[in-house]
Design an enzyme around this catalytic site. Structure first.
Site, short mmCIF file in Angstrom:
data_model
loop_
_atom_site.label_atom_id
_atom_site.label_comp_id
_atom_site.label_asym_id
_atom_site.label_seq_id
_atom_site.Cartn_x
_atom_site.Cartn_y
_atom_site.Cartn_z
N ASP A 139 -66.39 -2.81 -5.88
CA ASP A 139 -65.87 -1.47 -6.04
C ASP A 139 -64.39 -1.53 -5.67
O ASP A 139 -64.05 -1.67 -4.49
CB ASP A 139 -66.63 -0.50 -5.12
CG ASP A 139 -66.11 0.94 -5.23
OD1 ASP A 139 -65.10 1.16 -5.91
OD2 ASP A 139 -66.73 1.83 -4.62
N LYS A 157 -50.79 4.21 -16.58
CA LYS A 157 -50.62 2.91 -17.21
C LYS A 157 -49.14 2.49 -17.24
O LYS A 157 -48.81 1.31 -17.08
CB LYS A 157 -51.19 2.94 -18.63
CG LYS A 157 -52.70 3.13 -18.69
CD LYS A 157 -53.43 1.98 -18.03
CE LYS A 157 -54.92 2.04 -18.22
NZ LYS A 157 -55.63 0.89 -17.62
N ILE A 164 -62.70 -10.95 -13.10
CA ILE A 164 -62.37 -9.77 -13.91
C ILE A 164 -63.00 -8.54 -13.27
O ILE A 164 -64.20 -8.54 -12.98
CB ILE A 164 -62.88 -9.91 -15.36
CG1 ILE A 164 -62.43 -11.25 -15.96
CG2 ILE A 164 -62.42 -8.75 -16.22
CD1 ILE A 164 -63.19 -11.65 -17.20
N ASN A 213 -58.75 -5.09 -14.55
CA ASN A 213 -59.14 -4.39 -15.76
C ASN A 213 -59.81 -3.03 -15.51
O ASN A 213 -59.77 -2.16 -16.37
CB ASN A 213 -60.11 -5.28 -16.56
CG ASN A 213 -60.76 -4.54 -17.70
OD1 ASN A 213 -60.13 -4.24 -18.71
ND2 ASN A 213 -62.04 -4.21 -17.54
N LYS A 226 -75.23 -2.73 -14.13
CA LYS A 226 -74.61 -2.42 -15.42
C LYS A 226 -73.99 -3.66 -16.07
O LYS A 226 -73.24 -3.55 -17.03
CB LYS A 226 -73.54 -1.34 -15.24
CG LYS A 226 -74.12 0.01 -14.83
CD LYS A 226 -73.03 1.07 -14.74
CE LYS A 226 -73.62 2.43 -14.38
NZ LYS A 226 -72.57 3.48 -14.30
N TYR A 248 -53.22 9.89 -17.85
CA TYR A 248 -53.72 8.53 -18.12
C TYR A 248 -52.57 7.59 -18.49
O TYR A 248 -52.43 6.50 -17.91
CB TYR A 248 -54.75 8.57 -19.25
CG TYR A 248 -55.21 7.20 -19.69
CD1 TYR A 248 -56.12 6.47 -18.92
CD2 TYR A 248 -54.75 6.62 -20.88
CE1 TYR A 248 -56.55 5.22 -19.31
CE2 TYR A 248 -55.17 5.37 -21.27
CZ TYR A 248 -56.07 4.67 -20.50
OH TYR A 248 -56.49 3.42 -20.89
N VAL A 275 -59.55 -0.36 -29.16
CA VAL A 275 -60.61 -1.36 -29.24
C VAL A 275 -61.94 -0.62 -29.29
O VAL A 275 -62.14 0.37 -28.58
CB VAL A 275 -60.58 -2.33 -28.03
CG1 VAL A 275 -61.71 -3.36 -28.13
CG2 VAL A 275 -59.23 -3.04 -27.96
N THR A 316 -67.19 -8.71 -12.37
CA THR A 316 -67.44 -7.76 -11.29
C THR A 316 -67.49 -6.33 -11.81
O THR A 316 -66.88 -5.98 -12.81
CB THR A 316 -66.35 -7.84 -10.20
OG1 THR A 316 -65.14 -7.23 -10.67
CG2 THR A 316 -66.07 -9.28 -9.81
#
Length: 281
Positions: free
Chosen positions: A57, A148, A10, A80, A42, A144, A177, A36
């Site tokens: 990256d 998508k 992921i 993702n 993080k 954005y 979400v 990943t």
């Protein structure tokens, strides 16, 4: 004899996001997870749960190549990693808009190409994260949502092109979400109109919309969303498009309506109705 665990990788798994939630849900479902992110520091929450952490990256060819070397087998690839961006089209920085497309579209293709030998060998599944915004017209979100929508078309085309090789392609069309996405957007991206914006008389109302304040405390709990998605993907015949998250049913209905029929609701949801009143006073 113990069955071999299926492997899933992921991208974009920083703590607090939906990628991290997916990593936990897959892990609990018995998968071997490669979580990943560009900065492994993080992903501390995932590391404490015994999930394998890798640096990736998705904008770096070298980083992608090095990551592939560390993954000997792969059944499911989840593209993702992403970046949100809100701004009226006439005020949009082309440079910033290109960065959104680089991450939300081109990086997914680059990662998919790099891991394709693993996916082909497993006759696996590619999961592409898009958004309900890919099918609904929302003011101030054109860059954005169009990134998508482009990924949605890429995903559907890839689904047909890879069918002869036994590879499945699933589009993950996610609604609202509850994550740190809005907080990160407010911190890391500009939600301030340019000084010479044609929307200056309604600046305060537009910038409130750009900050997505109406969604700050809303949305489906991310772990609930992730567990539902993993259940969908674990089915023998996973859906070609998975709609999960708050507002998905409404957005699905709106996507079926004739062009323009949902304009009134879109204006109200994004605050454009208020902006129109201010500008026309």
């Amino acid at each position: 004899m113990t069955a071999t665990k299926r492997n899933v990788l992921i991208t974009g798994c920083s703590d607090g996001g939906i990628g991290a939630a997916l990593a936990v849900a897959f892990h609990k479902a018995g998968y071997h997870v490669y979580a990943t992110a560009r900065d492994p520091a993080k992903m501390t929450e995932l590391k404490t749960q015994g999930i394998e952490i890798l640096t990736l990256d998705t904008l770096s060819e070298n980083s992608i190549t090095e990551c592939v070397k560390k993954v000997p087998a792969l059944d499911i690839l989840v593209n993702n990693a992403g970046k949100t961006f809100l701004m009226p089209i006439v005020d949009t920085s082309i440079t910033e808009a290109k960065k959104v497309y680089d991450l939300n579209l081109w990086s997914h293709i680059a990662v998919t190409q790099a891991f394709m030998p693993r996916i082909l060998e497993a006759k696996g599944t590619i999961v592409n994260q898009t958004s309900v915004g890919a099918s609904v017209t929302l003011p101030f979100q054109a860059v954005y949502n169009s990134s998508k929508a482009a990924m949605s078309m890429i995903s559907n085309t890839m689904r047909l092109e890879l069918e002869p090789f036994g590879v499945k392609v699933v589009e993950l069309r996610t609604g609202v979400v509850k994550t740190n996405l809005i907080k990160n957007m407010q911190t890391l991206t500009s939600t301030i109109l340019p000084k010479d914006s044609i929307y200056d008389p309604a600046r305060e109302r537009v910038e409130k919309s750009l900050r997505q304040e109406q969604f700050e405390n809303g949305g489906m709990p991310r772990q609930q969303w992730a567990e539902a998605v993993v259940q969908d993907l674990s089915k023998k015949n996973a859906p070609q498009v998975i709609w999960r998250g708050e507002t998905v049913f409404l957005c699905w209905i709106l996507s079926l309506l004739p062009f323009g029929w949902s304009d009134g609701l879109s204006k109200k949801l994004t605050g454009l109705s208020d902006v129109i009143k201010i500008l026309q006073e």
